[in-house]
Design an enzyme around this catalytic site. Structure first.
Site, PDB file in Angstrom:
ATOM      1  N   LYS A 190       0.813  -1.271  -0.086  1.00 28.22           N
ATOM      2  CA  LYS A 190       0.039  -0.119  -0.050  1.00 28.22           C
ATOM      3  C   LYS A 190       0.891   1.168   0.083  1.00 28.22           C
ATOM      4  O   LYS A 190       1.588   1.535   0.949  1.00 28.22           O
ATOM      5  CB  LYS A 190      -0.813   0.004   1.483  1.00 28.22           C
ATOM      6  CG  LYS A 190      -2.258   0.769   1.109  1.00 28.22           C
ATOM      7  CD  LYS A 190      -2.150   2.240   0.943  1.00 28.22           C
ATOM      8  CE  LYS A 190      -1.804   2.988   2.314  1.00 28.22           C
ATOM      9  NZ  LYS A 190      -1.750   4.343   1.920  1.00 28.22           N
ATOM     10  N   GLU A 264       8.670   0.526  11.904  1.00 25.41           N
ATOM     11  CA  GLU A 264       9.860   1.377  11.628  1.00 25.41           C
ATOM     12  C   GLU A 264       9.275   2.618  11.854  1.00 25.41           C
ATOM     13  O   GLU A 264       8.571   3.084  10.948  1.00 25.41           O
ATOM     14  CB  GLU A 264      10.811   1.090  10.474  1.00 25.41           C
ATOM     15  CG  GLU A 264      12.115   1.573  10.515  1.00 25.41           C
ATOM     16  CD  GLU A 264      12.444   3.080  10.398  1.00 25.41           C
ATOM     17  OE1 GLU A 264      12.300   3.589  11.245  1.00 25.41           O
ATOM     18  OE2 GLU A 264      12.342   3.376   9.145  1.00 25.41           O
ATOM     19  N   GLU A 401       9.178  14.417  17.149  1.00 25.09           N
ATOM     20  CA  GLU A 401       9.566  14.463  15.740  1.00 25.09           C
ATOM     21  C   GLU A 401       9.148  15.570  14.970  1.00 25.09           C
ATOM     22  O   GLU A 401       7.739  15.701  14.664  1.00 25.09           O
ATOM     23  CB  GLU A 401       9.469  12.896  15.274  1.00 25.09           C
ATOM     24  CG  GLU A 401      10.104  12.993  13.792  1.00 25.09           C
ATOM     25  CD  GLU A 401       9.933  11.474  13.195  1.00 25.09           C
ATOM     26  OE1 GLU A 401       8.811  10.957  13.119  1.00 25.09           O
ATOM     27  OE2 GLU A 401      10.889  10.824  12.824  1.00 25.09           O
TER      28      GLU A 401
HETATM   29  P1  NAI Z   1       1.431   7.827   8.689  1.00 27.52           P
HETATM   30  O1  NAI Z   1       2.119   6.971   9.634  1.00 27.52           O
HETATM   31  O2  NAI Z   1      -0.102   8.251   8.923  1.00 27.52           O
HETATM   32  O3  NAI Z   1       1.517   7.468   7.298  1.00 27.52           O
HETATM   33  C1  NAI Z   1       2.379   6.250   6.675  1.00 27.52           C
HETATM   34  C2  NAI Z   1       1.785   5.155   5.972  1.00 27.52           C
HETATM   35  O4  NAI Z   1       0.801   4.647   6.866  1.00 27.52           O
HETATM   36  C3  NAI Z   1       0.831   6.004   4.701  1.00 27.52           C
HETATM   37  O5  NAI Z   1       1.193   4.854   3.595  1.00 27.52           O
HETATM   38  C4  NAI Z   1      -0.437   6.022   5.070  1.00 27.52           C
HETATM   39  O6  NAI Z   1      -1.550   5.717   4.114  1.00 27.52           O
HETATM   40  C5  NAI Z   1      -0.519   4.707   5.990  1.00 27.52           C
HETATM   41  N1  NAI Z   1      -1.679   4.917   7.247  1.00 27.52           N
HETATM   42  C6  NAI Z   1      -2.107   5.785   7.541  1.00 27.52           C
HETATM   43  N2  NAI Z   1      -3.235   5.396   8.405  1.00 27.52           N
HETATM   44  C7  NAI Z   1      -3.148   4.132   8.356  1.00 27.52           C
HETATM   45  C8  NAI Z   1      -3.994   3.177   9.219  1.00 27.52           C
HETATM   46  N3  NAI Z   1      -4.917   3.569   9.916  1.00 27.52           N
HETATM   47  N4  NAI Z   1      -3.842   2.009   9.008  1.00 27.52           N
HETATM   48  C9  NAI Z   1      -2.904   1.390   8.069  1.00 27.52           C
HETATM   49  N5  NAI Z   1      -2.234   2.371   7.264  1.00 27.52           N
HETATM   50  C10 NAI Z   1      -2.374   3.703   7.417  1.00 27.52           C
HETATM   51  O7  NAI Z   1       2.559   9.150   8.470  1.00 27.52           O
HETATM   52  P2  NAI Z   1       2.203  10.718   7.926  1.00 27.52           P
HETATM   53  O8  NAI Z   1       0.752  10.996   8.232  1.00 27.52           O
HETATM   54  O9  NAI Z   1       2.577  10.554   6.353  1.00 27.52           O
HETATM   55  O10 NAI Z   1       3.420  11.483   8.544  1.00 27.52           O
HETATM   56  C11 NAI Z   1       2.963  11.832   9.883  1.00 27.52           C
HETATM   57  C12 NAI Z   1       4.286  11.908  10.706  1.00 27.52           C
HETATM   58  O11 NAI Z   1       4.651  10.656  10.667  1.00 27.52           O
HETATM   59  C13 NAI Z   1       5.548  12.749  10.137  1.00 27.52           C
HETATM   60  O12 NAI Z   1       5.516  14.220  10.154  1.00 27.52           O
HETATM   61  C14 NAI Z   1       6.809  12.043  10.720  1.00 27.52           C
HETATM   62  O13 NAI Z   1       6.860  12.541  12.007  1.00 27.52           O
HETATM   63  C15 NAI Z   1       6.220  10.756  10.762  1.00 27.52           C
HETATM   64  N6  NAI Z   1       6.884   9.555   9.701  1.00 27.52           N
HETATM   65  C16 NAI Z   1       7.950   8.854   9.936  1.00 27.52           C
HETATM   66  C17 NAI Z   1       8.214   8.137   8.920  1.00 27.52           C
HETATM   67  C18 NAI Z   1       9.573   7.299   9.210  1.00 27.52           C
HETATM   68  O14 NAI Z   1      10.431   7.294   8.232  1.00 27.52           O
HETATM   69  N7  NAI Z   1       9.728   6.680  10.401  1.00 27.52           N
HETATM   70  C19 NAI Z   1       7.901   8.127   7.447  1.00 27.52           C
HETATM   71  C20 NAI Z   1       6.648   9.053   7.424  1.00 27.52           C
HETATM   72  C21 NAI Z   1       6.306   9.958   8.309  1.00 27.52           C
END
Ligand code: NAI
Ligand code: MG
Length: 499
Positions: A190, A264, A401
């Site tokens: 996804k 992660e 973060e």
């Molecule tokens: P997110 O964790 O919401 O999104 C990451 C992935 O999870 C996307 O593909 C999203 O569609 C999916 N997702 C969202 N809600 C979900 C659910 N209920 N069930 C399954 N999948 C779901 O992160 P987002 O909103 O893009 O960014 C928010 C914050 O997260 C950023 O500001 C940063 O602090 C952190 N982040 C950390 C990352 C890392 O490399 N560890 C990468 C991206 C974001």
């Protein structure tokens, strides 16, 4: 191979228009079952560049069913042959590096020269690494009873659900799909809603070599596409990179199903610079470690820099000079060092942190570099890098973060104070320590609570080295042989009683 090989298309605008709007399931590009799509934007201009399939639980069901049907034959393929195919995928991808670099630069705003092209070549590298590990899926013989043959064997889990973010979408996907596939699993990815195109292109390229149904990808939003993938009864393992908040939701569902999950998550990675460190090397390490070229959108960003008070001011002066010399601009321009933030939402979040930091008494925000000028980039999501000084490790800016080009330099007097502050965090992904005194460095590597500790350097995740965090930074490890064995296989114990 029935169809002719895809030729590389290095015009990312054309590629974004022609590719989008579809998922890739069973080896074919197909629209979502409702036909719905959503727009994908270039964050450097705010303009739409293409569409992506707006998938829901029905599309997830289809993709998982296809992956489930393809899995037994894939698992029955000799492990070395699976590896060889993945290695061949790496060679094929290597001929698409320029194309993929441009496409990911267009949709994420990451500069082509410093980030996006590099990411594309790391993808090929990750596939190459795992492609060589097919024959390492070994079991053991166990001296259980002399009249019995007792052994263990590694078996694939089945269908793996892969959920990825937008900050390094191709690389993070590669580090998950390569070990999953080599271990004999089939995969449904996804993609992140902000960056669905380059990863779709990667999967399209790989599907020229992989049997249909082995690697599938759907695009959509978290709650209506990611959540049903995690919850799907035929998905036997989920591997996720993203926020702590979403990671908890994923882990909760996985807990209900009692399936393994790799997470992660975020970081607030400390960098400690002792007064005997090679200052120029440490300053350069802060620039690369903070991932300023990626606008700080990295889970390992060196976003807390503890510097010995004796060298603090000099360190800040040199750091500011280096970041000032970096050029912000059009991500596709070869001269650009720093591109944009991914989305309006992330931009607002980052600006909010900067504003709240400015309001803290005693804090100073050193703004670096210059916003690009010119009409074309007027609506681009650019943020000038900010180095905060005078902040306390307890402040929100040093605890949460930010995921933007914002770092805090905090002075310390004693080694013990630096270690204590570095460990005083909810996160524990990465840490670096800078000194010429190897005895202190060894002590620091033992005491720093993080999954990845480096002395006198700050490099990113490398194929072959286990990567992952402690505390809120996640569960499990990626990128290594052990990551494949521990997280993408089950160990079966078998006994032959020959009495
Ligand atoms: P997110 O964790 O919401 O999104 C990451 C992935 O999870 C996307 O593909 C999203 O569609 C999916 N997702 C969202 N809600 C979900 C659910 N209920 N069930 C399954 N999948 C779901 O992160 P987002 O909103 O893009 O960014 C928010 C914050 O997260 C950023 O500001 C940063 O602090 C952190 N982040 C950390 C990352 C890392 O490399 N560890 C990468 C991206 C974001
Ligand atoms: Mg989110």
């Amino acid at each position: 191979m029935s169809q002719p090989m895809l030729t590389a298309d290095t015009d990312p605008h054309r590629l974004a228009r022609t590719l989008g709007g579809r998922n890739l399931v069973g080896g074919e590009l197909r629209p979502s079952h409702t036909g719905r799509t959503f727009a994908v934007f270039n964050p450097a201009t705010g303009r739409e560049i293409g569409q992506a399939a707006h998938s829901d639980a029905g599309d997830v069901d289809d993709a998982v069913a296809v992956a489930f049907r393809a899995q037994p034959a894939w698992a029955a393929t000799a492990a070395r042959k699976r590896g060889a195919l993945v290695a061949e995928c790496a060679r094929l991808l290597a001929s698409h590096v320029e194309e993929l670099g441009r496409l990911v630069a267009l949709e994420t705003g990451k500069a082509l020269r410093t980030e996006s092209r590099v990411e594309a070549s790391v993808v090929a590298d990750a596939l190459q690494f795992y492609g060589g590990l097919g024959s390492e899926l070994k079991g053991e013989t166990v001296p259980f009873n002399p009249d019995m043959l007792t052994l263990t064997q590694r078996e694939p889990i089945g269908v793996v659900g892969v959920i990825i973010p937008w900050n390094a979408p191709m690389m993070l996907m590669a580090l998950k799909i390569a070990p999953a596939l080599v271990a004999g699993n089939t995969v449904v990815v996804k993609s992140a809603e902000e960056a669905p195109l380059a990863v779709l292109r990667v999967c399209q390229i790989l599907n020229q070599l992989l049997p249909p149904g082995v690697l599938n990808i759907v695009s959509g939003f978290g709650p209506d596409c990611g959540a049903p993938l995690v919850a799907h009864p035929q998905v036997g393992k989920v591997t996720f990179t993203g926020s702590v908040e979403t990671g908890r939701i994923v882990a909760r569902t996985a807990g209900e199903k009692l399936i393994p999950v790799t997470l992660e998550l975020g970081g607030k990675s400390p960098m400690i610079v002792m007064d005997d460190a090679d200052l120029e090397q440490a300053v350069a390490g802060a620039v690369s470690g903070m991932r300023f070229t990626r606008q700080g959108q990295s889970c390992t960003a060196a976003s807390r820099i503890f510097v010995h008070r004796a060298i603090h001011d000099e360190f800040v002066t040199r750091l500011k000079a280096r970041v000032d010399a970096m050029k912000m601009g059009d991500p596709l321009d070869e001269a650009t060092d720093i591109g944009t933030i991914i989305s309006r939402g992330q931009l607002d979040k980052v600006l909010g942190y900067i504003e709240s930091g400015r309001a803290i008494p005693g804090a100073q925000a050193h703004e670096c570099s210059r916003l690009p000028d010119g009409e074309a980039l007027r609506d681009g999501l650019f943020v000038r890098p900010v180095i905060f000084t005078g902040l306390d490790n307890a402040s929100r800016l040093a605890r949460e973060e930010i995921f933007g080009p914002v770092t805090c330099v905090i002075a310390f007097d004693r080694y013990e104070d630096a270690i204590r502050m570095a460990n005083d965090s909810d996160y524990g992904l990465a840490a670096t320590f800078w000194t010429r005194d190897l005895k202190t460095a060894l002590d620091a590597t033992r005491r720093l609570n993080a999954g990845f500790v480096q002395v006198n350097q700050n490099i990113v995740v490398q194929p072959g080295l286990s990567y992952g965090g402690v505390k809120q930074s996640g569960l499990g490890r990626e990128a290594s042989l052990e990551a494949m064995l521990d997280h993408f296989t089950h160990k079966k114990t078998v006994i032959f009683n020959m009495n």
